[in-house]
Scaffold this motif. Structure first.
Motif, mmCIF file in Angstrom:
data_model
loop_
_atom_site.group_PDB
_atom_site.id
_atom_site.type_symbol
_atom_site.label_atom_id
_atom_site.label_comp_id
_atom_site.label_asym_id
_atom_site.label_seq_id
_atom_site.Cartn_x
_atom_site.Cartn_y
_atom_site.Cartn_z
ATOM 1 N N ALA A 180 -22.646 13.693 -30.681
ATOM 2 C CA ALA A 180 -21.184 12.962 -30.760
ATOM 3 C C ALA A 180 -21.174 14.157 -29.443
ATOM 4 O O ALA A 180 -21.372 15.331 -29.396
ATOM 5 C CB ALA A 180 -20.324 13.556 -31.922
ATOM 6 N N LYS A 221 -18.353 2.798 -40.594
ATOM 7 C CA LYS A 221 -18.440 2.136 -39.616
ATOM 8 C C LYS A 221 -18.527 0.304 -39.561
ATOM 9 O O LYS A 221 -17.051 -0.486 -39.132
ATOM 10 C CB LYS A 221 -19.179 2.141 -37.851
ATOM 11 C CG LYS A 221 -18.164 1.429 -37.063
ATOM 12 C CD LYS A 221 -19.060 1.688 -35.780
ATOM 13 C CE LYS A 221 -18.075 1.093 -34.575
ATOM 14 N NZ LYS A 221 -18.585 1.406 -33.276
ATOM 15 N N ARG A 259 -15.547 11.160 -30.491
ATOM 16 C CA ARG A 259 -16.445 9.882 -31.517
ATOM 17 C C ARG A 259 -17.536 10.592 -31.322
ATOM 18 O O ARG A 259 -18.349 10.305 -30.621
ATOM 19 C CB ARG A 259 -16.287 8.701 -30.471
ATOM 20 C CG ARG A 259 -17.226 7.021 -30.628
ATOM 21 C CD ARG A 259 -16.427 6.591 -31.415
ATOM 22 N NE ARG A 259 -15.467 5.937 -30.721
ATOM 23 C CZ ARG A 259 -14.525 5.195 -31.432
ATOM 24 N NH1 ARG A 259 -15.148 4.515 -32.562
ATOM 25 N NH2 ARG A 259 -13.145 4.846 -30.798
ATOM 26 N N HIS A 260 -18.183 10.187 -33.270
ATOM 27 C CA HIS A 260 -19.417 9.689 -33.618
ATOM 28 C C HIS A 260 -20.884 8.990 -32.681
ATOM 29 O O HIS A 260 -19.906 8.259 -32.462
ATOM 30 C CB HIS A 260 -19.665 9.823 -34.976
ATOM 31 C CG HIS A 260 -19.420 10.549 -36.026
ATOM 32 N ND1 HIS A 260 -19.952 11.884 -35.988
ATOM 33 C CD2 HIS A 260 -17.561 10.553 -36.613
ATOM 34 C CE1 HIS A 260 -19.181 12.281 -36.502
ATOM 35 N NE2 HIS A 260 -18.382 11.928 -36.626
ATOM 36 N N ALA A 261 -21.630 9.458 -32.570
ATOM 37 C CA ALA A 261 -22.866 8.216 -32.134
ATOM 38 C C ALA A 261 -24.111 8.799 -32.684
ATOM 39 O O ALA A 261 -24.176 9.565 -33.245
ATOM 40 C CB ALA A 261 -23.121 8.856 -30.453
ATOM 41 N N SER A 307 -25.350 4.314 -30.363
ATOM 42 C CA SER A 307 -24.321 3.187 -30.900
ATOM 43 C C SER A 307 -23.586 4.661 -30.790
ATOM 44 O O SER A 307 -23.637 5.283 -31.051
ATOM 45 C CB SER A 307 -25.250 2.784 -32.282
ATOM 46 O OG SER A 307 -25.044 3.803 -33.237
ATOM 47 N N THR A 308 -21.836 3.640 -31.036
ATOM 48 C CA THR A 308 -20.627 4.966 -31.738
ATOM 49 C C THR A 308 -20.285 4.555 -32.850
ATOM 50 O O THR A 308 -20.312 3.878 -33.823
ATOM 51 C CB THR A 308 -19.369 3.719 -31.016
ATOM 52 O OG1 THR A 308 -19.434 3.063 -31.247
ATOM 53 C CG2 THR A 308 -19.981 4.410 -29.036
ATOM 54 N N GLU A 326 -9.089 6.592 -24.823
ATOM 55 C CA GLU A 326 -10.515 6.674 -25.423
ATOM 56 C C GLU A 326 -10.482 5.612 -23.933
ATOM 57 O O GLU A 326 -11.454 5.220 -23.133
ATOM 58 C CB GLU A 326 -11.331 5.977 -26.404
ATOM 59 C CG GLU A 326 -12.818 6.348 -26.363
ATOM 60 C CD GLU A 326 -13.003 6.102 -27.627
ATOM 61 O OE1 GLU A 326 -14.378 6.811 -27.921
ATOM 62 O OE2 GLU A 326 -12.642 5.344 -28.612
ATOM 63 N N GLN A 345 -14.064 4.321 -21.328
ATOM 64 C CA GLN A 345 -15.509 5.330 -22.075
ATOM 65 C C GLN A 345 -15.940 3.809 -23.094
ATOM 66 O O GLN A 345 -14.366 3.422 -24.015
ATOM 67 C CB GLN A 345 -15.023 6.411 -22.768
ATOM 68 C CG GLN A 345 -15.328 7.926 -21.953
ATOM 69 C CD GLN A 345 -15.099 9.495 -22.442
ATOM 70 O OE1 GLN A 345 -14.520 9.412 -23.816
ATOM 71 N NE2 GLN A 345 -15.193 10.117 -22.203
#
Length: 291
Positions: free
Chosen positions: A13, A162, A180-182, A187-188, A286, A291
Motif C-alpha cells: 500500500a 472489496k 488505501r490498500h493496494a 489493484s486497489t 483522496e 488519487q
C-alpha cells in the motif's frame, strides 16, 4: 504451499497523502468494539462449546457488557463502531439490536470469529458471506467496515472484501494514518484504519483459567492510554481502539475507559468518529487530490 520470502515490502500500500482532519481537529479517535461474545472462545477452538465456564467469559457480553458500554456511550454522547460476528447477532439479537437503535455503526467481524487462513481461502470467504447474511437477517444492516477476527488478513481476502462491498478494514498495525490498500498487481483495495496494539484491552484485562497471567489495573492502563493518545495526537494521527464488552464492560475497566474518553473529550480538538465517517473523509480527500 510455497512461501515467497524475497525481500520486498510485504504491504504494498502507498503512503497516506496529506491528512487534514475535519473542523480543525489535530487528530482523530476511532472507538471500535469487538462484540465477540462466545465466539472468542469457540471460533478457533470448537471443543470449548461444551466448557460452559470458559464460554461464560464471552457470555458476559450479552448479560452485562453490551448494555454497560451503550450506557457509557450515551452518557458521553459518543458514537462507536461495533464489529460484530454474525453468530453473535443471531445468538443475542436483542442486545445487538440495541446497538443499532442507539445509532452506532455495525462492522463485519466474520461469522464465528475464525482466524483467516490463506491455505483455506474458501473457508475464509464463507466466513465473510455468512457474516453478511447473519447481520442482514438479525439486524437489517450490511456493513461497510471489517475487522479481521484474531487480527489476520491476506491478499485474496482483502480483494474479496472489496468485491463484497467492504469500504474499509481496521486490522493492520503499520501506520498511524488511514491509507488505501493496494494489491501487488496494482489493484486497489479497501481503506485501512490501522490499529494501535496498545489500545487492545484484551492485552490488559482478559485471562482465563486456561491461560493464566497478569491482569493490569488502572495504574498501568490509564497512563499508558493517555501517553500513547497524547503522542498520536501530537503527530496528527488516528487513535484506533480495539475494545471488547467482555473486557471493558467489566466494572473497574468500564471506569478506566470512561476516564480515558473524558480525557480525550477535554482536549477539544479531537475528531471522534466511526470507521465509516473516517473512511468517507479519507475518500473525499483522496478524490480531491486526484488519487
Amino acid at each position: 504451499m510455497t512461501f515467497d520470502l524475497s525481500p520486498r515490502p510485504l504491504n504494498p500500500a502507498p503512503k497516506t497523502p496529506k491528512m487534514i482532519w475535519p473542523n480543525g481537529a489535530r487528530s482523530a479517535l476511532f472507538i471500535g468494539f469487538d462484540v465477540d461474545a462466545e465466539t472468542a472462545w469457540i471460533g478457533n477452538n470448537p471443543s470449548n462449546v461444551d466448557r460452559m465456564v470458559t464460554t461464560s467469559h464471552g457470555g458476559y457480553d450479552a448479560r452485562v457488557g453490551i448494555a454497560k458500554i451503550l450506557e457509557l456511550m450515551d452518557e458521553l454522547g459518543l458514537k462507536a463502531t461495533f464489529f460484530t460476528p454474525g453468530w453473535t447477532a443471531l445468538a443475542h439479537p436483542v442486545q445487538c439490536e440495541a446497538m443499532v437503535a442507539a445509532g452506532h455503526e455495525i462492522g463485519h467481524h466474520g461469522f464465528l470469529h475464525k482466524l483467516p487462513d490463506r491455505t483455506k481461502c474458501d473457508e475464509a470467504f464463507e466466513e465473510i458471506d455468512r457474516g453478511f447474511e447473519a447481520l442482514q437477517s438479525a439486524l437489517g444492516v450490511r456493513p461497510v467496515g471489517y475487522r479481521a477476527p484474531s487480527g489476520e488478513n491476506f491478499p485474496e481476502l482483502l480483494a474479496y472484501l472489496k468485491k463484497s462491498g467492504i469500504r474499509y478494514s481496521s486490522s493492520f498495525r503499520d501506520d498511524i494514518l488511514p491509507y488505501r490498500h493496494a494489491g501487488a498487481d496494482g489493484s486497489t483495495g479497501p481503506v485501512e484504519i490501522p490499529v494501535n496494539f496498545a489500545f487492545d484491552d484484551w492485552n490488559f484485562g482478559m485471562k482465563s483459567r486456561m491461560s493464566p497471567g497478569t491482569l493490569f489495573g488502572r495504574e498501568a492502563v490509564l497512563p499508558l492510554w493517555i501517553d500513547e493518545f497524547e503522542a498520536t495526537h501530537a503527530w496528527g494521527g488516528v487513535t484506533t481502539m480495539v475494545l471488547h464488552p467482555q473486557v471493558s464492560g467489566r466494572p473497574m475497566r468500564w471506569h478506566i475507559l470512561r476516564d480515558f474518553l473524558k480525557h480525550v473529550l477535554n482536549k477539544g480538538n479531537v475528531w471522534i468518529a466511526t470507521g465509516a465517517q473516517i473512511t468517507s473523509h479519507f475518500e473525499a480527500l483522496e478524490a480531491a487530490s486526484g488519487q
